[in-house]
Motif scaffolding. Structure first.
Motif, PDB file in Angstrom:
ATOM      1  N   TYR A 166       0.823  -1.210   0.000  1.00  0.00           N
ATOM      2  CA  TYR A 166       0.000   0.000   0.000  1.00  0.00           C
ATOM      3  C   TYR A 166       0.858   1.262   0.000  1.00  0.00           C
ATOM      4  O   TYR A 166       1.916   1.323   0.644  1.00  0.00           O
ATOM      5  CB  TYR A 166      -0.909   0.025   1.234  1.00  0.00           C
ATOM      6  CG  TYR A 166      -2.005  -1.007   1.221  1.00  0.00           C
ATOM      7  CD1 TYR A 166      -3.183  -0.780   0.532  1.00  0.00           C
ATOM      8  CD2 TYR A 166      -1.854  -2.213   1.903  1.00  0.00           C
ATOM      9  CE1 TYR A 166      -4.201  -1.737   0.530  1.00  0.00           C
ATOM     10  CE2 TYR A 166      -2.866  -3.171   1.904  1.00  0.00           C
ATOM     11  CZ  TYR A 166      -4.035  -2.926   1.216  1.00  0.00           C
ATOM     12  OH  TYR A 166      -5.031  -3.867   1.212  1.00  0.00           O
ATOM     13  N   ALA A 167       0.370   2.281  -0.695  1.00  0.00           N
ATOM     14  CA  ALA A 167       0.973   3.603  -0.612  1.00  0.00           C
ATOM     15  C   ALA A 167       0.604   4.215   0.725  1.00  0.00           C
ATOM     16  O   ALA A 167      -0.549   4.146   1.159  1.00  0.00           O
ATOM     17  CB  ALA A 167       0.481   4.489  -1.756  1.00  0.00           C
ATOM     18  N   SER A 168       1.581   4.802   1.403  1.00  0.00           N
ATOM     19  CA  SER A 168       1.356   5.367   2.732  1.00  0.00           C
ATOM     20  C   SER A 168       0.254   6.413   2.711  1.00  0.00           C
ATOM     21  O   SER A 168       0.187   7.251   1.811  1.00  0.00           O
ATOM     22  CB  SER A 168       2.655   6.000   3.242  1.00  0.00           C
ATOM     23  OG  SER A 168       2.465   6.570   4.519  1.00  0.00           O
ATOM     24  N   GLY A 169      -0.611   6.346   3.731  1.00  0.00           N
ATOM     25  CA  GLY A 169      -1.677   7.328   3.868  1.00  0.00           C
ATOM     26  C   GLY A 169      -2.833   7.137   2.915  1.00  0.00           C
ATOM     27  O   GLY A 169      -3.658   8.036   2.738  1.00  0.00           O
ATOM     28  N   THR A 170      -2.936   5.945   2.305  1.00  0.00           N
ATOM     29  CA  THR A 170      -4.011   5.656   1.360  1.00  0.00           C
ATOM     30  C   THR A 170      -4.513   4.233   1.578  1.00  0.00           C
ATOM     31  O   THR A 170      -3.983   3.485   2.395  1.00  0.00           O
ATOM     32  CB  THR A 170      -3.541   5.768  -0.110  1.00  0.00           C
ATOM     33  OG1 THR A 170      -2.760   4.604  -0.454  1.00  0.00           O
ATOM     34  CG2 THR A 170      -2.699   7.010  -0.340  1.00  0.00           C
ATOM     35  N   ARG A 171      -5.523   3.851   0.801  1.00  0.00           N
ATOM     36  CA  ARG A 171      -5.941   2.456   0.674  1.00  0.00           C
ATOM     37  C   ARG A 171      -5.666   1.984  -0.753  1.00  0.00           C
ATOM     38  O   ARG A 171      -6.359   1.109  -1.265  1.00  0.00           O
ATOM     39  CB  ARG A 171      -7.423   2.319   1.014  1.00  0.00           C
ATOM     40  CG  ARG A 171      -7.730   2.483   2.501  1.00  0.00           C
ATOM     41  CD  ARG A 171      -9.189   2.195   2.823  1.00  0.00           C
ATOM     42  NE  ARG A 171      -9.400   2.132   4.279  1.00  0.00           N
ATOM     43  CZ  ARG A 171     -10.190   1.259   4.887  1.00  0.00           C
ATOM     44  NH1 ARG A 171     -10.866   0.376   4.178  1.00  0.00           N
ATOM     45  NH2 ARG A 171     -10.331   1.273   6.201  1.00  0.00           N
ATOM     46  N   HIS A 172      -4.671   2.541  -1.384  1.00  0.00           N
ATOM     47  CA  HIS A 172      -4.343   2.230  -2.769  1.00  0.00           C
ATOM     48  C   HIS A 172      -2.964   1.586  -2.864  1.00  0.00           C
ATOM     49  O   HIS A 172      -2.132   1.735  -1.957  1.00  0.00           O
ATOM     50  CB  HIS A 172      -4.400   3.509  -3.613  1.00  0.00           C
ATOM     51  CG  HIS A 172      -5.735   4.182  -3.582  1.00  0.00           C
ATOM     52  ND1 HIS A 172      -5.907   5.523  -3.816  1.00  0.00           N
ATOM     53  CD2 HIS A 172      -6.975   3.695  -3.325  1.00  0.00           C
ATOM     54  CE1 HIS A 172      -7.190   5.838  -3.710  1.00  0.00           C
ATOM     55  NE2 HIS A 172      -7.855   4.734  -3.403  1.00  0.00           N
ATOM     56  N   ALA A 173      -2.713   0.883  -3.951  1.00  0.00           N
ATOM     57  CA  ALA A 173      -1.507   0.078  -4.077  1.00  0.00           C
ATOM     58  C   ALA A 173      -0.383   0.815  -4.799  1.00  0.00           C
ATOM     59  O   ALA A 173      -0.617   1.468  -5.815  1.00  0.00           O
ATOM     60  CB  ALA A 173      -1.824  -1.216  -4.823  1.00  0.00           C
ATOM     61  N   LYS A 174       0.840   0.691  -4.266  1.00  0.00           N
ATOM     62  CA  LYS A 174       2.034   1.044  -5.023  1.00  0.00           C
ATOM     63  C   LYS A 174       2.411  -0.102  -5.958  1.00  0.00           C
ATOM     64  O   LYS A 174       2.863   0.112  -7.075  1.00  0.00           O
ATOM     65  CB  LYS A 174       3.204   1.334  -4.084  1.00  0.00           C
ATOM     66  CG  LYS A 174       3.088   2.624  -3.301  1.00  0.00           C
ATOM     67  CD  LYS A 174       4.420   3.012  -2.668  1.00  0.00           C
ATOM     68  CE  LYS A 174       4.869   1.991  -1.625  1.00  0.00           C
ATOM     69  NZ  LYS A 174       6.106   2.440  -0.924  1.00  0.00           N
ATOM     70  N   SER A 175       2.212  -1.312  -5.451  1.00  0.00           N
ATOM     71  CA  SER A 175       2.511  -2.507  -6.236  1.00  0.00           C
ATOM     72  C   SER A 175       1.738  -3.677  -5.645  1.00  0.00           C
ATOM     73  O   SER A 175       1.189  -3.583  -4.537  1.00  0.00           O
ATOM     74  CB  SER A 175       4.010  -2.805  -6.253  1.00  0.00           C
ATOM     75  OG  SER A 175       4.484  -3.041  -4.931  1.00  0.00           O
ATOM     76  N   ALA A 176       1.692  -4.772  -6.394  1.00  0.00           N
ATOM     77  CA  ALA A 176       0.975  -5.957  -5.929  1.00  0.00           C
ATOM     78  C   ALA A 176       1.544  -7.190  -6.608  1.00  0.00           C
ATOM     79  O   ALA A 176       2.152  -7.100  -7.692  1.00  0.00           O
ATOM     80  CB  ALA A 176      -0.520  -5.841  -6.226  1.00  0.00           C
ATOM     81  N   GLU A 177       1.358  -8.320  -5.981  1.00  0.00           N
ATOM     82  CA  GLU A 177       1.693  -9.607  -6.592  1.00  0.00           C
ATOM     83  C   GLU A 177       0.466 -10.495  -6.523  1.00  0.00           C
ATOM     84  O   GLU A 177      -0.166 -10.618  -5.461  1.00  0.00           O
ATOM     85  CB  GLU A 177       2.866 -10.285  -5.895  1.00  0.00           C
ATOM     86  CG  GLU A 177       3.251 -11.599  -6.583  1.00  0.00           C
ATOM     87  CD  GLU A 177       4.405 -12.317  -5.904  1.00  0.00           C
ATOM     88  OE1 GLU A 177       5.371 -12.674  -6.597  1.00  0.00           O
ATOM     89  OE2 GLU A 177       4.316 -12.542  -4.672  1.00  0.00           O
ATOM     90  N   ILE A 178       0.133 -11.091  -7.633  1.00  0.00           N
ATOM     91  CA  ILE A 178      -1.002 -12.008  -7.734  1.00  0.00           C
ATOM     92  C   ILE A 178      -0.455 -13.395  -8.048  1.00  0.00           C
ATOM     93  O   ILE A 178       0.405 -13.539  -8.922  1.00  0.00           O
ATOM     94  CB  ILE A 178      -1.972 -11.549  -8.839  1.00  0.00           C
ATOM     95  CG1 ILE A 178      -2.574 -10.187  -8.479  1.00  0.00           C
ATOM     96  CG2 ILE A 178      -3.060 -12.583  -9.078  1.00  0.00           C
ATOM     97  CD1 ILE A 178      -3.250  -9.508  -9.640  1.00  0.00           C
ATOM     98  N   ILE A 179      -0.953 -14.388  -7.373  1.00  0.00           N
ATOM     99  CA  ILE A 179      -0.516 -15.765  -7.590  1.00  0.00           C
ATOM    100  C   ILE A 179      -1.720 -16.601  -8.005  1.00  0.00           C
ATOM    101  O   ILE A 179      -2.725 -16.655  -7.284  1.00  0.00           O
ATOM    102  CB  ILE A 179       0.132 -16.363  -6.330  1.00  0.00           C
ATOM    103  CG1 ILE A 179       1.307 -15.498  -5.862  1.00  0.00           C
ATOM    104  CG2 ILE A 179       0.598 -17.799  -6.593  1.00  0.00           C
ATOM    105  CD1 ILE A 179       1.869 -15.903  -4.517  1.00  0.00           C
TER     106      ILE A 179
END
Length: 363
Positions: free
Chosen positions: A250-263
């Motif tokens: 998560y990006a700090s101070g948000t509920r949004h992603a800087k990055s993610a990994e899906i398996i």
């Protein structure tokens, strides 16, 4: 009333097609499209919804270019003819079912003539069913299809030529019951905090397409999940996953992603890992989601349209109305590189993410 739809052998009840199977005001039938130029922008999305039981059809087209999100919104009285998919300056035309669709926008600030061409087979997701106590609040079917676009998009006076090898995206069709517009009183008020955790991610690569989604309760238990891989070839078989996992940075101070990994686990591919890196956020309010006035199924006039734009860097990402996003992403799967989105709508507590309140932010 008999309409053009009744010419087709698609009836599901003894009623004409104009009459849906339920009197639930929240019944809807929706088109959605998105697309991204492989250089990283522009990114665009379209949502058109038909709401037979409230007599409204609405549509919005929104595009991000140069750090500005441009939004054209339109709404009108539905009338009897549901085959008429024109709302103000926006129209959607089905050229070849499950293969080719045309989206047009004719507005002084945004013009588009874009034809979606399927890159892969349409993927039916498991049915979404959700109750709040005894009340059914969601009961819908959706399919997603990956594709490329040809045509032209003009935003704020600058034109971009599209061709299927340059502009990839996805579309979906969904229909059923889901909350729309102002809600009717629902009897005894619930004492429970509202909670909704939703992630959805279609990605395009040169030779394959992937799809993944998950809905989780606050404790991490899941009420919906799905994963699939298919070759970028219409008619190719699906490789369905037997299990899916994910991690969000998560990006700090948000509920949004800087990055993610899906398996994606199981199926012929065994295990596939998809890495997503956010380039920027597209705010779904631009196409009606969470919009206080132009929300889906809201009556704003008999036949009206509007335009607005805003700088994405100036958006307050802590604001409720901007919690529903599509993060435009670089995608990697092994040696493959492509484009994808990570749609996020995260409200209420989620233990694994560290969210405890309805809208507290990640540290």
């Amino acid at each position: 009333m008999i309409t053009q739809g009744d010419e087709y052998p698609i009836h599901q009840t003894p009623e004409p097609v104009q009459q849906v199977f339920t009197s639930d005001r929240n019944f809807y039938d929706r088109f959605f499209f998105n697309g991204c130029f492989r250089e990283g922008e522009p990114y665009f999305a379209v949502a058109m919804g038909i709401y037979p039981n409230v007599g409204i059809i609405d549509c919005a087209f929104s595009a991000v270019a140069g750090g500005v999100q441009h939004c054209v919104r339109a709404s009108r009285v539905l009338g009897a003819e549901r085959m008429d998919t024109r709302v103000g300056p926006i129209s959607i035309e089905i050229l070849r079912p499950l293969q080719s669709m045309r989206v047009r926008v004719d507005h002084e600030a945004v013009k588009a003539d874009l034809t979606f061409e399927a890159r892969a087979t349409a993927i039916e997701e498991p049915r979404f069913t959700r109750r709040a106590g005894p009340r059914l609040v969601m009961d819908m079917t959706r399919f997603t299809q990956h594709g490329g676009y040809s045509g032209r998009l003009t935003v704020a006076g600058k034109s971009y030529d599209a061709k299927p090898s340059r502009v990839w995206g996805a579309r979906d069709r969904s229909w059923g019951v889901r909350g729309i517009g102002p809600q009717d009183p629902a009897g005894v008020p619930s004492s429970a905090m509202g909670q909704y955790y939703w992630l959805w991610s279609p990605a395009n690569f040169e030779d394959v397409c992937t799809l993944w989604d998950v809905n989780e309760n606050a404790d991490g238990s899941r009420w919906h999940q799905f994963g699939a891989i298919t070759r970028a070839e219409p008619g190719a078989p699906l490789d369905l996953s037997t299990g899916v996992e994910f991690s969000i940075n998560y990006a700090s101070g948000t509920r949004h992603a800087k990055s993610a990994e899906i398996i994606l686990r199981g199926g012929r591919a065994g295990e596939s890992r998809i890495e997503l890196k956010t380039l920027y956020n597209f705010y779904m309010q631009g196409i009606g989601y969470f919009h206080p006035k132009w929300g889906h199924g809201m009556y704003v006039g008999p036949d009206v349209s509007t335009y607005e734009s805003f700088k994405t860097a100036e958006v307050d990402e802590r604001d409720f109305f901007h919690q529903h996003i599509q993060a435009v992403c670089q995608a990697k799967m092994g040696s493959r590189e492509g484009t994808g989105i990570l749609e996020m709508a995260l409200l209420g507590p989620h233990d694994r993410s560290g969210f405890k309140e309805f809208l507290d932010m990640h540290p």
